[in-house]
Design a protein around this motif. Structure first.
Motif, short mmCIF file in Angstrom:
data_model
loop_
_atom_site.label_atom_id
_atom_site.label_comp_id
_atom_site.label_asym_id
_atom_site.label_seq_id
_atom_site.Cartn_x
_atom_site.Cartn_y
_atom_site.Cartn_z
N ASP A 15 -7.18 -6.11 6.78
CA ASP A 15 -7.40 -5.52 8.11
C ASP A 15 -6.14 -4.80 8.61
N ARG A 18 -5.50 3.95 9.21
CA ARG A 18 -6.07 4.73 10.32
C ARG A 18 -4.95 5.38 11.14
N LEU A 40 -13.14 2.50 0.63
CA LEU A 40 -13.70 2.21 1.94
C LEU A 40 -13.45 3.44 2.82
N VAL A 78 -9.47 4.10 2.38
CA VAL A 78 -8.61 3.12 1.72
C VAL A 78 -9.24 2.86 0.36
N TYR A 93 0.85 -1.19 0.00
CA TYR A 93 0.00 0.00 0.00
C TYR A 93 0.88 1.24 0.00
N LEU A 112 -13.09 5.49 6.17
CA LEU A 112 -12.64 5.13 7.52
C LEU A 112 -13.25 6.08 8.54
N THR A 115 -3.84 -3.46 6.77
CA THR A 115 -3.68 -2.26 5.95
C THR A 115 -4.64 -1.17 6.40
N VAL A 116 -5.87 -1.53 6.68
CA VAL A 116 -6.84 -0.55 7.18
C VAL A 116 -6.35 0.03 8.50
#
Length: 130
Positions: free
Chosen positions: A54, A61, A128, A68, A27, A130, A56-57
């Motif tokens: 998960d 954050r 997505l 994302v 990423y 956040l 990466t998210v």
């Protein structure tokens, strides 16, 4: 890899490895957005991709990102369904973008998906919040 009229190299990006190279995600963070540039799980149905996404998210954050996002292609139906199941939504469709990349950036991009026979011609961006 080629997307959004850009040639890039996921190996140059941050990322995570699952287990003993059971999967990999890369990423890059740009401002308040984090782009997933590569996600590959070597075995389906074991949660490897979910765990990598998960992580990466979580990193996004921690970096203060508000979203994302990623780009896939019109032939990648399993990935589209999977990302939507994970809460991603389609934010843009770039008709003919892969055709243009094939002509100008990366001639080795196949014209058709070898498994399904579907033409590979369009980029689909998913995001997505956040």
């Amino acid at each position: 890899m080629a997307a959004r009229d850009e040639l890039f190299f996921p190996a140059e990006h941050e990322g995570f490895v699952a287990g003993d190279w059971d999967g990999l995600v890369t990423y890059r963070v740009d401002g308040d957005r984090c782009e997933v540039t590569l996600l590959k799980a070597l075995r389906d149905g074991e949660g490897i991709g979910s765990a990598l996404l998960d992580e990466t998210v979580g990193a996004a954050r921690d970096a203060g990102c508000r979203a994302v996002w990623l780009v896939t292609t019109n032939d990648n139906l399993r990935a589209l369904a999977w990302y939507e199941h994970k809460g991603f939504t389609v934010t843009e469709i770039r008709a003919g973008a892969v055709d243009r990349s094939r002509e100008t950036l990366k001639p080795s991009i196949p014209t058709h998906n070898p498994e399904t026979g579907l033409p590979i011609s369009d980029e689909i961006e998913l995001s997505l919040a956040l």
